[in-house]
Structures are given as structure tokens and as C-alpha cells.
Write an enzyme that holds these catalytic residues in place. Structure first.
Site, PDB file in Angstrom:
ATOM      1  N   GLY A 223     -43.586  47.159 -24.466  1.00 33.23           N
ATOM      2  CA  GLY A 223     -42.828  48.114 -23.809  1.00 33.23           C
ATOM      3  C   GLY A 223     -43.560  48.981 -23.036  1.00 33.23           C
ATOM      4  CG  ASN A 224     -42.008  50.694 -19.638  1.00 35.13           C
ATOM      5  OD1 ASN A 224     -41.469  51.731 -19.626  1.00 35.13           O
ATOM      6  ND2 ASN A 224     -41.357  49.448 -19.454  1.00 35.13           N
TER       7      ASN A 224
END
Ligand code: C5P
Length: 416
Positions: A223-224
Site C-alpha cells: 500500500g501507500n
């Protein structure tokens, strides 16, 4: 059109001359009000020669004509360039101790202010609170830009370029909703001021926000750090300006306000499906979400076990489709597609060059560039952006709360 240009006392006052000249050359009747401080930077003969009208400075001149009210009443547009921190504070608080501030209180014309000051003064909480007050009352801020200031320092606070101020001011009066209602209450709430500016009524806008998650196995993902704040701020501002908004939300860290039709997605592929389905009926698509460029090549059925992989784990990734490039390639001529570029490049010029290259790859109508890092961009309440048009030209620079940046981005979109 009758345009009143207020000039206040900052070094950038000399650039007001270019703004006045542009309005005159475009055929407008321009009346300048200069504060005493402004006249310490630029002389009265310059303003009179360039505006082709007598200069107005003194509150107690022409009292029999009630000029402190008359000038404001005759205006179709009022532009303050440059606006010092002091003048912003005075008009935010309704003070009227000179001809310019009296005129501001007396006018019902749209008001545009172009602030210019040192970064510390611009970022001071008092100035920012005054700016919020002004925006909530429907005053349009143009700039400040980020760049070289009077001394050797640089940062947010530089007066926006004169041609940008002229274009933004004229674009405002071209909008049917521009003229503020006579007798508009100074005690209007933020909400009612926003709702009164319904320049996006009848438009359908899709906004993606947040960050995608690319599953590795049933419990893990790539993810980020995108919080979705900027995207949600754009969706909210668009709703307040009358748009019919669909928010495509990928793991937001912020609550979604009422009145936003929201579709939750997780991975890039899910986001692609949601945005592609919604885009066909949309006038504008704003791709503010941080979409993963790659996803694991294989989704593991069960949890990856340390015992099975040994000391190191090699992940094999495949490229996700570039959703923004796909939307831009397939867009209707009347659609506006806006992309975002979050980059860690700290050199401002190199950042813009990266943006220009990205714009070419993506083919969108506007690209909003912002700098991100460990402490900037993601999750913060403020943002600093530069917007490029499809030619790679800078059309807007904004720094401030994500809410105010959202409105500036929508201003760019509405002027397209
Ligand atoms: O290439 P980069 O990820 O920096 O591009 C950012 C822009 O492209 C954002 O507007 C983002 O929403 C969009 N994007 C996309 N599809 C991807 C990656 C990014 O639409 N696979």
C-alpha cells in the site's frame, strides 16, 4: 466594465501597474485606489497615467460625493493587488479606516485579492485565519505563488504573475454566479457562502481519493501512505459548489462528509472498474488517488509462511494498468481529466520538469503536482501544488489548507 484596483503597500506594488495596464488595454474603465503605504512604493502619476483616470487615495476628498461608498457601488469588480497581511487583516475584520477598506465594505461586486508578503507572514496563523474568513465570505484569492521573494529568500508569498491575476479576475466575472447579492450578510457562515457559489451546478464530477492496496495474501497488502485528504477536500468543495459528485474511495484516513455518493474500492483494478464505469457520464474526472503502479503477480490463497520462504522473500510484481492514461485516451472532447503527481523531488524546477514528462505520458488536461516526503504531502492538513495545463504551462500555484487548494483546483477546472 468598471474595475476598481486597490493597491496596498508592499514592494510588489510595482507589479500592480502591469495588472492595471492589462485591464485598460482590454477596454475596461479602471479606477485605482492606492493606500498611503502603496504611494511610498509607486508614485501617483504612474497610476494616473496607466489607468487613464484620477487616482483615489484620500477618504476625506470629495466628501460631498460620498466617494467612500460611491466607488464601491460603481464597481463591477474589485481587485486588490498586492494585498498585504495588514490589508487582509483589515478587510477580514471589517475595518474601514481608509478609502480602500471603506470601498471594500460598500461594494457588492466580486472581490479578488492577490496577496504578497514574506513566507513567515503568509504562514502566520493570524494571516491564515484571516484568509479563511475572506474565502468563507466569497472573496477570491489568487496566489500567492511560491518563488523568489524580495530578499534572497524564497517560498510561498510571492505575488502571482500579473497575467494570472488578470485572467483569474476576469474569469470570475464571466461566471453567472459571480456578483455577490446586495446586502449579503457579513455574518454568513462558511457553509452558506460556499453553497451560494454554485458554479458547478449541473456538472457531474468523479473524484478518486486515498491509496490502493494490492493484496499479497489474505492478510497482507502493498500500500501507500495517501490519506485521501486532498481528494476528499476536492469532492467536498465540488459538492458545495453544486456539483453532482461521486467519490471513489480507496482506504481513506478521513471521514467522508454527508452528501457525497461514495464507492469504496481496494485495489487498483477495483478502482479502475469503478472509475471507468462512472466516467462515461461525467464532465470531470479528478484522479487524486495514489494508485499502485504494480501488484503482486500471484495472489496467495493462504497466508505466506516464514517457514515456507526461508530468510528472504522475493516478490514478483506485474504492472497495473495506467488508469489515468486510459481515461485521457478515451475521453470525450468536452470532458476534463485531471491527474496528480506526488513526487519526492525537492528542487522546484526539477519537480515541474518531472510533472511535464508525466503529463506527456498521461495525456490529461491538467496535472496537479505536489511534493511528498516523510513529513510533507500525505496526511498533512496543508498542501502546496503547482498545476500544469495540457501544454505543460503553469496555470496555477497554491499553498495552504487542502480545502483552499481544492477550491483553487476547481477554479482551474471551471475556467477550462
Ligand atoms: O505515475 P504516477 O503514479 O505518479 O501517476 C499519478 C497519477 O496517475 C495520479 O493521478 C494517479 O491517480 C494516476 N494513476 C493511475 N493509474 C496508475 C497509477 C497512477 O491512474 N496505475
Amino acid at each position: 466594465m468598471t474595475i476598481v484596483v486597490g493597491v496596498t503597500g508592499g514592494i510588489a506594488a510595482y507589479k500592480a501597474v502591469s495588472v492595471i495596464r492589462s485591464f485598460v488595454l482590454l477596454g475596461h474603465d479602471v479606477h485605482v485606489i492606492a493606500t498611503d503605504a502603496a504611494l511610498r512604493f509607486v508614485g501617483a502619476p504612474t497610476f494616473e497615467a496607466i489607468s487613464r483616470n484620477p487616482l483615489n487615495t484620500d477618504l476625506y476628498e470629495g466628501v460631498s460625493e460620498v466617494r467612500h461608498v460611491g466607488i464601491g457601488k460603481s464597481a463591477d469588480l474589485v481587485v486588490i493587488v498586492p494585498a498585504t497581511a495588514n490589508t487582509l487583516a483589515k478587510i477580514a475584520n471589517g475595518l474601514a479606516d481608509d478609502l480602500l477598506t471603506n470601498t471594500i465594505l460598500a461594494t457588492t461586486a466580486p472581490i479578488v485579492v492577490a496577496p504578497a508578503m514574506h513566507t513567515e507572514m503568509w504562514q502566520n496563523k493570524a494571516t491564515q485565519a484571516n484568509v479563511q474568513t475572506l474565502r468563507s465570505r466569497g472573496v477570491t484569492l489568487v496566489g500567492p505563488a511560491t518563488g523568489q521573494l524580495t530578499g534572497s529568500d524564497s517560498g510561498p508569498g510571492r505575488l502571482e504573475e500579473p497575467e494570472v491575476i488578470v485572467e483569474a479576475a476576469l474569469a470570475l466575472v464571466r461566471k453567472p454566479s459571480a456578483r455577490r447579492g446586495r446586502g449579503a450578510s457579513a455574518s454568513s457562515t462558511d457553509e452558506s457562502a460556499r453553497l451560494s457559489r454554485r458554479d458547478l451546478a449541473g456538472h457531474r464530477i468523479i473524484v478518486t481519493a486515498g491509496g490502493t492496496r494490492e493484496p499479497l495474501d489474505p492478510v497482507r497488502f502493498l500500500g501507500n501512505r495517501s490519506s485521501g485528504k486532498q481528494g476528499v477536500a476536492i469532492a467536498t468543495a465540488a459538492r458545495d459548489r453544486g456539483a453532482d459528485v461521486v467519490l471513489i474511495a480507496a482506504h481513506l484516513d478521513v471521514p467522508v462528509p454527508d452528501g457525497l455518493e461514495t464507492r469504496s474500492v481496494s485495489s487498483a483494478l477495483e478502482l479502475q472498474k469503478a472509475v471507468t464505469d462512472a466516467a462515461s457520464g461525467a464532465d470531470v474526472v479528478v484522479m487524486a488517488a495514489a494508485v499502485a503502479d504494480f501488484r503482486p503477480a500471484k495472489l496467495q490463497e493462504g497466508k505466506i509462511k516464514k517457514d515456507d520462504v526461508g530468510e528472504g522473500l522475493q516478490l514478483s510484481l506485474v504492472a497495473n494498468p495506467d488508469i489515468l492514461a486510459g481515461l485521457s485516451a478515451g475521453k470525450r472532447p468536452d470532458q476534463v481529466i485531471v491527474g496528480f503527481a506526488a513526487e519526492t523531488e525537492s528542487d522546484p524546477q526539477a519537480l515541474i520538469e518531472l510533472g511535464r514528462r508525466k503529463l506527456k505520458r498521461k495525456g490529461c488536461d491538467f496535472l496537479v503536482i505536489n511534493n511528498v516526503g516523510w513529513k510533507t504531502g500525505f496526511s498533512t492538513d496543508d498542501n502546496e501544488v503547482v498545476v500544469l495545463d495540457s501544454h505543460g504551462d503553469i496555470v496555477m500555484e497554491a499553498a495552504g489548507s487542502k480545502t483552499s487548494v481544492a477550491d483553487r483546483i476547481l477554479d482551474v477546472i471551471t475556467s477550462a
